[in-house]
Design an enzyme around this catalytic site. Structure first.
Site, PDB file in Angstrom:
ATOM      1  N   HIS A   1      54.648  35.104  31.435  1.00 29.99           N
ATOM      2  CA  HIS A   1      54.850  36.256  32.317  1.00 29.99           C
ATOM      3  C   HIS A   1      55.943  37.174  31.792  1.00 29.99           C
ATOM      4  O   HIS A   1      55.832  38.394  31.839  1.00 29.99           O
ATOM      5  CB  HIS A   1      55.220  35.771  33.731  1.00 29.99           C
ATOM      6  CG  HIS A   1      54.031  35.416  34.563  1.00 29.99           C
ATOM      7  ND1 HIS A   1      54.093  34.540  35.614  1.00 29.99           N
ATOM      8  CD2 HIS A   1      52.735  35.817  34.495  1.00 29.99           C
ATOM      9  CE1 HIS A   1      52.896  34.428  36.162  1.00 29.99           C
ATOM     10  NE2 HIS A   1      52.059  35.186  35.507  1.00 29.99           N
TER      11      HIS A   1
ATOM     12  N   ARG B   1      40.060  42.171  32.953  1.00 28.15           N
ATOM     13  CA  ARG B   1      40.125  40.838  33.550  1.00 28.15           C
ATOM     14  C   ARG B   1      39.780  40.960  35.031  1.00 28.15           C
ATOM     15  O   ARG B   1      40.503  41.617  35.773  1.00 28.15           O
ATOM     16  CB  ARG B   1      41.532  40.255  33.404  1.00 28.15           C
ATOM     17  CG  ARG B   1      42.093  40.225  31.996  1.00 28.15           C
ATOM     18  CD  ARG B   1      43.502  39.616  32.019  1.00 28.15           C
ATOM     19  NE  ARG B   1      44.171  39.693  30.737  1.00 28.15           N
ATOM     20  CZ  ARG B   1      44.966  40.693  30.368  1.00 28.15           C
ATOM     21  NH1 ARG B   1      45.188  41.705  31.207  1.00 28.15           N
ATOM     22  NH2 ARG B   1      45.548  40.692  29.194  1.00 28.15           N
TER      23      ARG B   1
ATOM     24  N   ARG C   1      35.202  41.348  31.368  1.00 31.35           N
ATOM     25  CA  ARG C   1      35.054  39.900  31.236  1.00 31.35           C
ATOM     26  C   ARG C   1      34.739  39.329  32.610  1.00 31.35           C
ATOM     27  O   ARG C   1      35.496  39.547  33.561  1.00 31.35           O
ATOM     28  CB  ARG C   1      36.344  39.274  30.704  1.00 31.35           C
ATOM     29  CG  ARG C   1      36.239  37.742  30.556  1.00 31.35           C
ATOM     30  CD  ARG C   1      37.502  37.144  29.983  1.00 31.35           C
ATOM     31  NE  ARG C   1      38.609  37.185  30.950  1.00 31.35           N
ATOM     32  CZ  ARG C   1      39.872  36.908  30.632  1.00 31.35           C
ATOM     33  NH1 ARG C   1      40.187  36.594  29.390  1.00 31.35           N
ATOM     34  NH2 ARG C   1      40.814  36.957  31.557  1.00 31.35           N
TER      35      ARG C   1
ATOM     36  N   GLU D   1      36.760  32.228  21.674  1.00 29.96           N
ATOM     37  CA  GLU D   1      38.029  31.604  22.025  1.00 29.96           C
ATOM     38  C   GLU D   1      38.059  30.135  21.599  1.00 29.96           C
ATOM     39  O   GLU D   1      39.094  29.476  21.688  1.00 29.96           O
ATOM     40  CB  GLU D   1      38.255  31.675  23.537  1.00 29.96           C
ATOM     41  CG  GLU D   1      38.293  33.101  24.079  1.00 29.96           C
ATOM     42  CD  GLU D   1      38.203  33.132  25.588  1.00 29.96           C
ATOM     43  OE1 GLU D   1      39.239  33.346  26.240  1.00 29.96           O
ATOM     44  OE2 GLU D   1      37.089  32.935  26.119  1.00 29.96           O
TER      45      GLU D   1
ATOM     46  N   ASN E   1      44.600  34.491  21.934  1.00 24.27           N
ATOM     47  CA  ASN E   1      45.539  33.583  22.608  1.00 24.27           C
ATOM     48  C   ASN E   1      44.926  32.185  22.736  1.00 24.27           C
ATOM     49  O   ASN E   1      45.505  31.182  22.310  1.00 24.27           O
ATOM     50  CB  ASN E   1      45.893  34.101  24.003  1.00 24.27           C
ATOM     51  CG  ASN E   1      46.383  35.524  23.998  1.00 24.27           C
ATOM     52  OD1 ASN E   1      46.709  36.078  22.957  1.00 24.27           O
ATOM     53  ND2 ASN E   1      46.423  36.139  25.155  1.00 24.27           N
ATOM     54  N   ASP E   2      43.729  32.127  23.347  1.00 25.00           N
ATOM     55  CA  ASP E   2      43.072  30.835  23.510  1.00 25.00           C
ATOM     56  C   ASP E   2      42.550  30.299  22.183  1.00 25.00           C
ATOM     57  O   ASP E   2      42.546  29.087  21.956  1.00 25.00           O
ATOM     58  CB  ASP E   2      41.928  30.937  24.522  1.00 25.00           C
ATOM     59  CG  ASP E   2      42.387  30.598  25.938  1.00 25.00           C
ATOM     60  OD1 ASP E   2      43.273  29.733  26.081  1.00 25.00           O
ATOM     61  OD2 ASP E   2      41.886  31.199  26.897  1.00 25.00           O
TER      62      ASP E   2
ATOM     63  N   ARG F   1      49.625  27.273  25.055  1.00 21.63           N
ATOM     64  CA  ARG F   1      50.187  28.620  24.912  1.00 21.63           C
ATOM     65  C   ARG F   1      51.392  28.871  25.802  1.00 21.63           C
ATOM     66  O   ARG F   1      52.079  29.870  25.634  1.00 21.63           O
ATOM     67  CB  ARG F   1      49.102  29.670  25.175  1.00 21.63           C
ATOM     68  CG  ARG F   1      48.438  29.517  26.522  1.00 21.63           C
ATOM     69  CD  ARG F   1      47.183  30.342  26.635  1.00 21.63           C
ATOM     70  NE  ARG F   1      47.490  31.713  27.008  1.00 21.63           N
ATOM     71  CZ  ARG F   1      46.555  32.577  27.422  1.00 21.63           C
ATOM     72  NH1 ARG F   1      45.298  32.208  27.484  1.00 21.63           N
ATOM     73  NH2 ARG F   1      46.880  33.797  27.756  1.00 21.63           N
TER      74      ARG F   1
ATOM     75  N   CYS G   1      40.734  41.265  21.555  1.00 24.20           N
ATOM     76  CA  CYS G   1      41.384  41.666  22.804  1.00 24.20           C
ATOM     77  C   CYS G   1      42.551  40.747  23.147  1.00 24.20           C
ATOM     78  O   CYS G   1      43.156  40.875  24.206  1.00 24.20           O
ATOM     79  CB  CYS G   1      40.384  41.676  23.960  1.00 24.20           C
ATOM     80  SG  CYS G   1      39.684  40.050  24.327  1.00 24.20           S
TER      81      CYS G   1
END
Length: 556
Positions: free
Chosen positions: A186, A288, A325, A415, A438-439, A449, A486
């Site tokens: 965050h 998202r 998505r 991913e 990221n994933d 992560r 992305c």
């Protein structure tokens, strides 16, 4: 004497200033017993403190807006959790003071979160902040948080709670450094939204002495302690040059020789759209849709509610591309009505598309809502599925899109390493790929992560990750289809050049990163990007890959 430390750079820019430390956490309240007749009064005190803290968090969210607002509202919901409040009242009933009951109840809840999968474990810092605020109010002591100062400074903290990050004053907080966190925490997300230079996952950051002058490079992750005048001048000049380049760079994304690379925005909902439009986004590369489902958490939103939210985003980009998505639930985003409660390892269980295929009515409603939201709009709608593992997954999603009457391109997110390795097979069923780096990094390196201790393996410069990107891009080119990125990798301007050189056809990122990427891409030819990509893939570590690419692009 100047020394150099290295963490993970998560928000571009340079900050030079004196260190100020985050306010000390609330001390543990004493464990003293109260008479039975005081229990009702103490329970009332606890309820009032919880309500006041929740109201304060919501108010901070309303001021901050955007992603910060959603994060802070989630914290307010934590504070008011009925089961947690019931536990507080039970503890008071058997003799605890209100502050001690809150402290102990939150400690028990904290232990549950820490062992409940990556997303919930990553929210421990948020929970601690809520506890500290409630206990501080009950004790009548100042709230923990950002220090008071009339002079600009660099903020140092173990981790930054969303309530603090969301309302940082960029005029006073030049940048921040945390010991914990990762590129997708965050703190990192909100720092980028604010445009504040930030470095996370820096071991020993708390040992930097108050008042020490440091220089923070949010792009490289470097921290220069007691920087020399020469170092300060070099960093300041580089920052000024970057600012001038940003101001001069406008229009669509492209290399210096005219190779087009559409630059798109990642958005979490309608509140993020104005910043994306202002930054010159050519569309949305990752919409998202979880925000609608997480609002309630107990049931899926109605078709009408979904249509209204989707249409707000689609209308903002006439003639532009909007990639949606579908719901990515499970693991890091559990939903009571969808997510299995007893999975031993939720990140490797039923999540993303797997969840939707188990609940086809939820997927059908979402796809129907998207189809209706796009009716009559001159927008290029594309819809993609998260966590696609193979061709069978891709076919199941494409079939669902057709059955819902969706007139849009259907795509798959890459991913999982299997999707990259078999990208050409997947592209027999869908029309585009989008890499969620990221994933993809998390699953490639078995590195959570949210865990700062393994941040080295979450670095998108890892050559193995670049190899998987290249495989996907090559497969898309062979099939005459597109392959975008992305994930957070796209927000690194230097890495954006490398991704372009690997054959990626579009880049999507947080709005604050768009000007940096646009300006950097415009400095180099496609051939230079390709040479930088080859040099990065030939390296054996993330650091060497970055250095090799930088050397190529700087002509060394």
């Amino acid at each position: 004497m100047e020394t150099t430390l290295r963490g993970v750079g998560v928000s571009h820019g340079v900050a030079i200033g004196e260190v100020r430390h985050m306010g000390t956490a609330v001390l543990e309240p004493p464990a003293k017993q109260i008479p039975a007749e005081d229990a009702e009064r103490e329970q009332g005190r606890a309820r009032k403190a919880v309500e006041a803290v929740a109201a304060d968090l919501v108010a901070r969210g309303n001021l901050a807006g955007g992603e910060a607002q959603a994060v802070l509202e989630a914290q307010a919901m934590m504070a008011q959790d009925p089961e947690l409040m019931a536990d507080v009242e039970r503890r008071i009933a058997v003799g605890s003071t209100a502050e001690r009951a809150v402290y102990d109840a939150f400690a028990a809840y904290r232990a549950l979160l820490a062992g409940a999968g990556e997303y919930l474990a990553g929210r421990v810092a948020d929970l601690d902040d809520v506890r500290n605020r409630i206990v501080a109010r009950l004790l009548g002591v100042p709230m923990p948080g950002v220090p008071d100062s009339d002079k600009p400074y660099v903020l140092i903290a173990r981790d930054l709670a969303p309530a603090d990050t969301a309302l940082l004053d960029p005029a006073l907080v030049l940048g921040f450094v945390t010991e914990e966190g990762g590129p997708t925490s965050h703190s990192a997300i909100l720092a980028r939204a604010l445009g504040v230079p930030a470095v996370v996952a820096l071991p020993g950051a708390g040992e930097l002495a108050e008042g020490t002058v440091i220089a923070v490079d949010g792009s490289t992750g470097e921290i220069f302690v007691s920087p020399s005048e020469e170092r300060q001048a070099t960093l300041t000049a580089a920052a000024a040059e970057r600012k001038a380049a940003l101001a001069a760079s406008t229009g669509p994304g492209a290399t210096s020789d005219g190779h087009k690379v559409p630059l798109l925005a990642n958005v979490g909902g309608p509140a993020d759209v104005p910043a994306a439009v202002e930054a010159g986004a050519e569309g949305v590369g990752l919409f998202r849709t979880e925000f609608l489902f997480l609002d309630d958490g107990k049931q899926a939103p109605s078709e009408e509610k979904q249509i209204a939210a989707y249409r707000q985003v689609l209308e903002a980009f006439p003639e532009g591309r909007v990639v949606v998505r579908v719901l990515d639930a499970g693991a890091d985003k559990p939903l009571d009505f969808l997510t299995p409660a007893d999975e031993p390892n939720p990140a490797l269980g039923v999540r993303g598309l797997r969840t939707l295929l188990d609940h086809p009515e939820v997927l059908r409603t979402q796809l129907t809502a998207l189809a209706k939201a796009a009716e009559g709009l001159p927008v290029y709608l594309e819809v993609m599925a998260p966590m696609v593992a193979d061709r069978a997954d891709a076919k199941a999603f494409a079939d669902a899109c057709r059955e819902a009457g969706l007139k849009a391109k259907f795509g798959a997110m890459v991913e999982i390493p299997s999707a990259a390795l078999r990208a050409r097979s997947i592209l027999q069923e869908v029309e585009f790929l989008s890499l969620g780096t990221n994933d993809l990094a998390q699953y490639t390196f078995a590195a959570d992560r949210q865990v700062g201790a393994v941040s080295r393996l979450q670095d998108p410069w890892q050559p193995a990750l670049l190899d998987l990107v290249a495989l996907s891009a090559e497969a898309a080119k062979a099939e005459g289809k597109s392959c975008g990125v992305c994930g957070e990798a796209a927000s690194d301007p230097l890495l954006a050049c490398v991704l372009t050189g690997l054959g990626v056809t579009s880049l999507s990122m947080g709005a604050a990163s768009l000007p940096y990427v646009r300006a950097t891409l415009a400095k180099y030819t496609l051939a230079q990007c390709e040479r930088a990509a080859a040099a990065a893939r030939a390296a054996d570590s993330a650091e060497d890959a970055r250095s090799a690419a930088q050397a190529v692009l700087s002509g060394e």
